[in-house]
Design a protein around this motif. Structure first.
Motif, PDB file in Angstrom:
ATOM      1  N   LYS A   1     -58.066  56.020 -32.860  1.00 17.27           N
ATOM      2  CA  LYS A   1     -57.796  57.397 -32.419  1.00 17.27           C
ATOM      3  C   LYS A   1     -58.763  57.696 -31.287  1.00 17.27           C
ATOM      4  CE  LYS A   1     -56.118  60.571 -35.963  1.00 17.27           C
ATOM      5  NZ  LYS A   1     -55.803  59.761 -37.127  1.00 17.27           N
ATOM      6  N   VAL A   2     -58.284  58.390 -30.260  1.00 18.07           N
ATOM      7  CA  VAL A   2     -59.194  58.770 -29.174  1.00 18.07           C
ATOM      8  C   VAL A   2     -58.989  60.240 -28.814  1.00 18.07           C
ATOM      9  CG1 VAL A   2     -59.220  56.445 -28.136  1.00 18.07           C
ATOM     10  CG2 VAL A   2     -57.600  58.147 -27.303  1.00 18.07           C
ATOM     11  N   ILE A   3     -60.063  60.823 -28.271  1.00 20.86           N
ATOM     12  CA  ILE A   3     -59.927  62.160 -27.678  1.00 20.86           C
ATOM     13  C   ILE A   3     -59.909  61.953 -26.175  1.00 20.86           C
ATOM     14  CG2 ILE A   3     -60.985  64.432 -27.390  1.00 20.86           C
ATOM     15  CD1 ILE A   3     -62.359  63.948 -30.119  1.00 20.86           C
ATOM     16  N   SER A   4     -58.834  62.388 -25.546  1.00 23.37           N
ATOM     17  CA  SER A   4     -58.711  62.170 -24.100  1.00 23.37           C
ATOM     18  C   SER A   4     -59.770  62.964 -23.350  1.00 23.37           C
ATOM     19  CB  SER A   4     -57.323  62.595 -23.632  1.00 23.37           C
ATOM     20  OG  SER A   4     -57.318  62.652 -22.218  1.00 23.37           O
ATOM     21  N   PRO A   5     -60.475  62.305 -22.419  1.00 26.53           N
ATOM     22  CA  PRO A   5     -61.450  63.044 -21.606  1.00 26.53           C
ATOM     23  C   PRO A   5     -60.757  63.953 -20.577  1.00 26.53           C
ATOM     24  CG  PRO A   5     -61.288  60.771 -20.857  1.00 26.53           C
ATOM     25  CD  PRO A   5     -60.418  60.874 -22.082  1.00 26.53           C
ATOM     26  N   PHE A   6     -59.433  63.804 -20.440  1.00 25.15           N
ATOM     27  CA  PHE A   6     -58.718  64.564 -19.406  1.00 25.15           C
ATOM     28  C   PHE A   6     -58.137  65.879 -19.922  1.00 25.15           C
ATOM     29  CE2 PHE A   6     -58.119  59.966 -18.514  1.00 25.15           C
ATOM     30  CZ  PHE A   6     -59.114  59.896 -17.549  1.00 25.15           C
ATOM     31  N   ASN A   7     -57.703  65.885 -21.185  1.00 22.59           N
ATOM     32  CA  ASN A   7     -57.135  67.138 -21.708  1.00 22.59           C
ATOM     33  C   ASN A   7     -57.669  67.484 -23.105  1.00 22.59           C
ATOM     34  OD1 ASN A   7     -55.853  65.336 -23.376  1.00 22.59           O
ATOM     35  ND2 ASN A   7     -53.813  65.638 -22.506  1.00 22.59           N
ATOM     36  N   GLN A   8     -58.618  66.676 -23.579  1.00 23.72           N
ATOM     37  CA  GLN A   8     -59.274  66.898 -24.877  1.00 23.72           C
ATOM     38  C   GLN A   8     -58.294  66.859 -26.062  1.00 23.72           C
ATOM     39  OE1 GLN A   8     -60.508  68.722 -22.036  1.00 23.72           O
ATOM     40  NE2 GLN A   8     -61.923  66.997 -22.094  1.00 23.72           N
ATOM     41  N   LYS A   9     -57.121  66.289 -25.858  1.00 23.58           N
ATOM     42  CA  LYS A   9     -56.173  66.148 -26.969  1.00 23.58           C
ATOM     43  C   LYS A   9     -56.424  64.830 -27.696  1.00 23.58           C
ATOM     44  CE  LYS A   9     -52.571  68.826 -24.679  1.00 23.58           C
ATOM     45  NZ  LYS A   9     -51.364  68.749 -23.851  1.00 23.58           N
ATOM     46  N   ILE A  10     -56.015  64.804 -28.962  1.00 25.62           N
ATOM     47  CA  ILE A  10     -56.182  63.582 -29.754  1.00 25.62           C
ATOM     48  C   ILE A  10     -54.934  62.708 -29.616  1.00 25.62           C
ATOM     49  CG2 ILE A  10     -56.441  62.658 -32.101  1.00 25.62           C
ATOM     50  CD1 ILE A  10     -57.916  65.288 -32.772  1.00 25.62           C
ATOM     51  N   TYR A  11     -55.178  61.428 -29.344  1.00 25.58           N
ATOM     52  CA  TYR A  11     -54.080  60.452 -29.263  1.00 25.58           C
ATOM     53  C   TYR A  11     -54.379  59.301 -30.214  1.00 25.58           C
ATOM     54  CZ  TYR A  11     -52.596  62.715 -24.899  1.00 25.58           C
ATOM     55  OH  TYR A  11     -52.162  63.606 -23.956  1.00 25.58           O
ATOM     56  N   GLU A  12     -53.300  58.711 -30.732  1.00 26.14           N
ATOM     57  CA  GLU A  12     -53.459  57.522 -31.572  1.00 26.14           C
ATOM     58  C   GLU A  12     -52.913  56.320 -30.811  1.00 26.14           C
ATOM     59  OE1 GLU A  12     -51.996  58.083 -35.717  1.00 26.14           O
ATOM     60  OE2 GLU A  12     -51.818  60.140 -35.019  1.00 26.14           O
ATOM     61  N   LEU A  13     -53.686  55.233 -30.838  1.00 25.90           N
ATOM     62  CA  LEU A  13     -53.235  53.995 -30.192  1.00 25.90           C
ATOM     63  C   LEU A  13     -52.514  53.147 -31.242  1.00 25.90           C
ATOM     64  CD1 LEU A  13     -53.192  52.133 -27.694  1.00 25.90           C
ATOM     65  CD2 LEU A  13     -55.367  51.190 -28.483  1.00 25.90           C
ATOM     66  N   MET A  14     -51.234  52.882 -31.004  1.00 24.18           N
ATOM     67  CA  MET A  14     -50.410  52.133 -31.945  1.00 24.18           C
ATOM     68  C   MET A  14     -50.103  50.747 -31.369  1.00 24.18           C
ATOM     69  SD  MET A  14     -50.076  54.834 -33.842  1.00 24.18           S
ATOM     70  CE  MET A  14     -48.890  54.517 -35.113  1.00 24.18           C
ATOM     71  N   GLU A  15     -49.827  49.809 -32.258  1.00 20.76           N
ATOM     72  CA  GLU A  15     -49.389  48.495 -31.787  1.00 20.76           C
ATOM     73  C   GLU A  15     -48.104  48.112 -32.494  1.00 20.76           C
ATOM     74  OE1 GLU A  15     -52.363  45.465 -31.440  1.00 20.76           O
ATOM     75  OE2 GLU A  15     -50.873  43.860 -31.562  1.00 20.76           O
ATOM     76  N   CYS A  16     -47.109  47.709 -31.693  1.00 20.03           N
ATOM     77  CA  CYS A  16     -45.822  47.309 -32.256  1.00 20.03           C
ATOM     78  C   CYS A  16     -45.937  45.894 -32.826  1.00 20.03           C
ATOM     79  CB  CYS A  16     -44.748  47.355 -31.176  1.00 20.03           C
ATOM     80  SG  CYS A  16     -43.165  46.735 -31.750  1.00 20.03           S
ATOM     81  N   CYS A  17     -45.484  45.732 -34.064  1.00 19.61           N
ATOM     82  CA  CYS A  17     -45.589  44.425 -34.726  1.00 19.61           C
ATOM     83  C   CYS A  17     -44.505  43.467 -34.237  1.00 19.61           C
ATOM     84  CB  CYS A  17     -45.475  44.587 -36.232  1.00 19.61           C
ATOM     85  SG  CYS A  17     -46.761  45.654 -36.882  1.00 19.61           S
ATOM     86  N   ASN A  18     -43.512  43.995 -33.542  1.00 17.31           N
ATOM     87  CA  ASN A  18     -42.439  43.135 -33.066  1.00 17.31           C
ATOM     88  C   ASN A  18     -42.680  42.637 -31.636  1.00 17.31           C
ATOM     89  OD1 ASN A  18     -39.794  41.918 -32.887  1.00 17.31           O
ATOM     90  ND2 ASN A  18     -39.226  43.677 -31.627  1.00 17.31           N
ATOM     91  N   CYS A  19     -42.900  43.578 -30.693  1.00 18.03           N
ATOM     92  CA  CYS A  19     -42.978  43.155 -29.275  1.00 18.03           C
ATOM     93  C   CYS A  19     -44.414  43.083 -28.760  1.00 18.03           C
ATOM     94  CB  CYS A  19     -42.140  44.081 -28.396  1.00 18.03           C
ATOM     95  SG  CYS A  19     -42.846  45.723 -28.168  1.00 18.03           S
ATOM     96  N   TYR A  20     -45.376  43.515 -29.551  1.00 16.54           N
ATOM     97  CA  TYR A  20     -46.818  43.478 -29.215  1.00 16.54           C
ATOM     98  C   TYR A  20     -47.269  44.535 -28.207  1.00 16.54           C
ATOM     99  CZ  TYR A  20     -46.059  38.854 -31.246  1.00 16.54           C
ATOM    100  OH  TYR A  20     -45.675  37.825 -32.047  1.00 16.54           O
ATOM    101  N   LEU A  21     -46.391  45.460 -27.867  1.00 14.84           N
ATOM    102  CA  LEU A  21     -46.825  46.542 -26.977  1.00 14.84           C
ATOM    103  C   LEU A  21     -47.815  47.452 -27.717  1.00 14.84           C
ATOM    104  CD1 LEU A  21     -46.263  48.050 -24.218  1.00 14.84           C
ATOM    105  CD2 LEU A  21     -44.715  49.501 -25.517  1.00 14.84           C
ATOM    106  N   GLN A  22     -48.854  47.901 -27.015  1.00 10.73           N
ATOM    107  CA  GLN A  22     -49.705  48.966 -27.553  1.00 10.73           C
ATOM    108  C   GLN A  22     -49.377  50.251 -26.805  1.00 10.73           C
ATOM    109  OE1 GLN A  22     -53.885  47.970 -27.417  1.00 10.73           O
ATOM    110  NE2 GLN A  22     -53.757  46.660 -29.212  1.00 10.73           N
ATOM    111  N   PHE A  23     -49.297  51.357 -27.547  1.00 14.10           N
ATOM    112  CA  PHE A  23     -48.945  52.633 -26.910  1.00 14.10           C
ATOM    113  C   PHE A  23     -49.650  53.788 -27.599  1.00 14.10           C
ATOM    114  CE2 PHE A  23     -45.917  53.869 -30.274  1.00 14.10           C
ATOM    115  CZ  PHE A  23     -45.637  52.632 -30.843  1.00 14.10           C
TER     116      PHE A  23
END
Ligand SMILES: [Zn+2]
Length: 300
Positions: free
Chosen positions: A19-41
């Motif tokens: 989990k990160v707090i964006s330094p640009f808008n101070q919102k919380i984002y979660e970093l996910m990883e797809c188990c199928n295609c390996y994309l992180q988003f």
């Protein structure tokens, strides 16, 4: 229940990595990883225009027009030379062209006429720089269905340098790209390499600036038959420049949670740290460059 699905393959089997707090808008984002295609988003995948505001230092340079070729531009030029890709008189689309620096770099090694080079760029301040570089065909817009419905053309080469990582709907983005690519045409793309060392050295790699993170495995798995080139590259980025010593020293004070006024004490350390960072970047490249070829028939 987990309701998040992968913005590339649609898979619902995704795992949260941090989990990160964006330094640009101070919102919380979660970093996910797809188990199928390996994309992180990062989620939520909600676009915010952070480009004109110059909240991210890079865009100050974009709006002034960069003087030096960035490492991804250098990587692109190198691969075009190495693979003898002939771009003379080819029809080229560049998505997210920024200040148009790639057009200048390409014209050093091939002949590209302005009428054969179309740019789609959402930031009007960057577009002013494109115009100064002699680019005449420019669409000031995001790259989406609506925008491409007005393009009655297809292209031999589509350039997407440091753009994919900004996308909130990767599947749709790539489908639209391929719909504009001629048979036998090439997509040349670069993205930051999420497997590099010091992934947090540049905080621009966070949402709502960058939403997606890639590794080479992602491209190997998902573009197998169309992938004609894949490499990570190192390059010496901003850390090799003398005029960036102060920002680098200030960054050290912030990493070590010290008073900013102490930055001057770190000046002697910066060149040593740069040598180490550059050395390590050769082990795990900072960026990835890929070339995808359209083997399909035009109307398939
Ligand atoms: Zn996926």
């Amino acid at each position: 229940m987990n309701t998040v699905s992968c913005p590339f393959c649609g898979n619902k089997e995704v795992k949260e990595t941090e989990k990160v707090i964006s330094p640009f808008n101070q919102k919380i984002y979660e970093l996910m990883e797809c188990c199928n295609c390996y994309l992180q988003f990062f989620v939520p995948l909600i676009f915010e225009n952070v480009y004109e505001t110059e909240i991210i230092q890079e865009y100050v340079e974009f709006h002034k027009g960069r003087k030096n070729y960035p490492v991804w531009t250098q990587a692109m030029i190198q691969v075009i030379k190495d693979k003898n890709i002939n771009l003379n008189h080819k029809k080229i689309l560049e998505i997210g062209a920024g200040d148009g620096i790639n057009y200048i770099a390409l014209n050093e090694i091939c002949q590209i006429r302005p009428e054969n080079y179309l740019v789609i760029e959402l930031d009007p301040k960057s577009i002013e720089q494109c115009k100064l570089k002699g680019i005449t065909k420019i669409i000031n817009s995001v790259f989406d269905k609506n925008t491409i419905s007005n393009i009655n053309d297809t292209f031999d080469v589509i350039l997407i340098l440091e753009v994919l990582e900004h996308q909130t709907n990767l599947r749709e983005f790539l489908e639209l790209v391929l719909s504009l690519l001629n048979q036998g045409g090439l997509v040349i793309l670069t993205v930051p390499n999420r497997e590099r060392f010091f992934i947090n050295e540049f905080n621009g790699d966070l949402p709502p600036h960058h939403f997606l993170r890639f590794n080479k495995k992602f491209f190997k798995k998902n573009f197998a038959n169309h992938l004609v080139f894949l490499k990570d590259y190192s390059g010496n980025q901003k850390y090799s420049k003398i005029n960036n010593i102060k920002p680098a020293a200030l960054k050290l004070t912030s990493i070590l949670k010290l008073n900013r006024n102490l930055w001057i004490l770190f000046i002697p350390l910066i060149p040593i740290i740069r040598v180490i960072i550059d050395f390590m970047a050769n082990i795990k490249g900072r960026g990835i460059i890929a070339i995808i070829k359209n083997h399909k028939a035009v109307n398939e």
